[in-house]
Design a protein around this motif. Structure first.
Motif, PDB file in Angstrom:
ATOM      1  N   MET A   1       0.888  48.938  66.891  1.00 53.91           N
ATOM      2  CA  MET A   1       2.032  49.447  66.172  1.00 53.91           C
ATOM      3  C   MET A   1       1.749  50.886  65.733  1.00 53.91           C
ATOM      4  SD  MET A   1       3.694  48.073  62.567  1.00 53.91           S
ATOM      5  CE  MET A   1       2.131  47.631  61.890  1.00 53.91           C
ATOM      6  N   LYS A   2       2.664  51.775  66.065  1.00 57.92           N
ATOM      7  CA  LYS A   2       2.505  53.176  65.700  1.00 57.92           C
ATOM      8  C   LYS A   2       2.790  53.363  64.219  1.00 57.92           C
ATOM      9  CE  LYS A   2       4.047  57.803  67.040  1.00 57.92           C
ATOM     10  NZ  LYS A   2       2.825  58.486  66.828  1.00 57.92           N
ATOM     11  N   ARG A   3       1.934  54.148  63.572  1.00 55.23           N
ATOM     12  CA  ARG A   3       2.138  54.471  62.162  1.00 55.23           C
ATOM     13  C   ARG A   3       2.572  55.922  62.045  1.00 55.23           C
ATOM     14  NH1 ARG A   3       0.593  51.492  58.037  1.00 55.23           N
ATOM     15  NH2 ARG A   3      -0.176  53.193  56.796  1.00 55.23           N
ATOM     16  N   TYR A   4       3.532  56.154  61.196  1.00 49.99           N
ATOM     17  CA  TYR A   4       4.062  57.490  60.963  1.00 49.99           C
ATOM     18  C   TYR A   4       3.607  57.979  59.596  1.00 49.99           C
ATOM     19  CZ  TYR A   4       6.912  56.484  65.005  1.00 49.99           C
ATOM     20  OH  TYR A   4       7.321  56.171  66.278  1.00 49.99           O
ATOM     21  N   GLN A   5       3.691  59.285  59.386  1.00 53.97           N
ATOM     22  CA  GLN A   5       3.232  59.859  58.122  1.00 53.97           C
ATOM     23  C   GLN A   5       4.082  59.384  56.947  1.00 53.97           C
ATOM     24  OE1 GLN A   5       2.916  64.080  58.253  1.00 53.97           O
ATOM     25  NE2 GLN A   5       1.855  64.208  56.307  1.00 53.97           N
ATOM     26  N   ASN A   6       5.388  59.254  57.174  1.00 54.24           N
ATOM     27  CA  ASN A   6       6.292  58.820  56.107  1.00 54.24           C
ATOM     28  C   ASN A   6       7.616  58.375  56.723  1.00 54.24           C
ATOM     29  OD1 ASN A   6       7.821  61.197  56.626  1.00 54.24           O
ATOM     30  ND2 ASN A   6       6.535  62.344  55.205  1.00 54.24           N
ATOM     31  N   GLY A   8      10.538  59.805  56.727  1.00 50.45           N
ATOM     32  CA  GLY A   8      11.229  60.871  57.453  1.00 50.45           C
ATOM     33  C   GLY A   8      10.743  61.006  58.881  1.00 50.45           C
ATOM     34  N   ASP A   9       9.434  60.978  59.073  1.00 49.51           N
ATOM     35  CA  ASP A   9       8.873  61.064  60.427  1.00 49.51           C
ATOM     36  C   ASP A   9       9.281  59.861  61.268  1.00 49.51           C
ATOM     37  OD1 ASP A   9       7.642  63.473  59.914  1.00 49.51           O
ATOM     38  OD2 ASP A   9       5.650  62.599  59.604  1.00 49.51           O
ATOM     39  N   LEU A  10       9.274  58.691  60.655  1.00 49.66           N
ATOM     40  CA  LEU A  10       9.668  57.468  61.350  1.00 49.66           C
ATOM     41  C   LEU A  10      11.119  57.565  61.809  1.00 49.66           C
ATOM     42  CD1 LEU A  10       9.311  54.475  62.195  1.00 49.66           C
ATOM     43  CD2 LEU A  10       9.784  53.857  59.819  1.00 49.66           C
ATOM     44  N   LEU A  11      11.999  57.994  60.921  1.00 47.94           N
ATOM     45  CA  LEU A  11      13.423  58.072  61.255  1.00 47.94           C
ATOM     46  C   LEU A  11      13.694  59.123  62.322  1.00 47.94           C
ATOM     47  CD1 LEU A  11      15.017  57.722  57.710  1.00 47.94           C
ATOM     48  CD2 LEU A  11      14.679  55.943  59.445  1.00 47.94           C
ATOM     49  N   VAL A  17      15.413  52.797  64.687  1.00 44.41           N
ATOM     50  CA  VAL A  17      15.032  52.638  63.279  1.00 44.41           C
ATOM     51  C   VAL A  17      16.001  53.432  62.400  1.00 44.41           C
ATOM     52  CG1 VAL A  17      13.220  53.029  61.570  1.00 44.41           C
ATOM     53  CG2 VAL A  17      12.627  52.176  63.832  1.00 44.41           C
ATOM     54  N   TYR A  18      16.379  54.619  62.840  1.00 42.11           N
ATOM     55  CA  TYR A  18      17.353  55.423  62.108  1.00 42.11           C
ATOM     56  C   TYR A  18      18.669  54.655  61.965  1.00 42.11           C
ATOM     57  CZ  TYR A  18      20.540  59.174  60.879  1.00 42.11           C
ATOM     58  OH  TYR A  18      21.495  59.936  60.252  1.00 42.11           O
ATOM     59  N   ASN A  38       5.474  55.790  51.335  1.00 39.65           N
ATOM     60  CA  ASN A  38       4.797  54.509  51.545  1.00 39.65           C
ATOM     61  C   ASN A  38       5.318  53.747  52.756  1.00 39.65           C
ATOM     62  OD1 ASN A  38       3.205  54.810  49.202  1.00 39.65           O
ATOM     63  ND2 ASN A  38       4.905  54.134  47.956  1.00 39.65           N
ATOM     64  N   VAL A  39       6.248  54.341  53.498  1.00 41.47           N
ATOM     65  CA  VAL A  39       6.825  53.675  54.667  1.00 41.47           C
ATOM     66  C   VAL A  39       6.268  54.349  55.923  1.00 41.47           C
ATOM     67  CG1 VAL A  39       8.940  53.075  55.885  1.00 41.47           C
ATOM     68  CG2 VAL A  39       8.913  53.099  53.382  1.00 41.47           C
TER      69      VAL A  39
END
Length: 57
Positions: A1-6, A8-11, A17-18, A38-39
């Motif tokens: 599973m890829k982890r994003y910095q936060n 905003g980066d994930l979206l 996901v957006y 924290n997301v």
């Protein structure tokens, strides 16, 4: 599973996901956005959204 910095980066990185995030009620998006640092993954976003929607957030 890829982890994003936060959140905003994930979206920015994942249109699905957006779309999920923008489908949430405004109050839920607001509560999640306050803890955006924290997301780091869709799984974390979904888990937190589920808590907020249940009233546990």
């Amino acid at each position: 599973m890829k982890r994003y910095q936060n959140l905003g980066d994930l979206l920015k990185s994942n249109p699905e996901v957006y779309d999920y995030f923008t489908s949430l009620p405004v109050y839920a998006r607001s509560m999640i956005a306050r803890r955006s640092e924290n997301v780091h993954s869709y799984r974390e976003l979904k888990s937190y959204a589920d808590q907020v929607l249940r009233g546990d957030g």
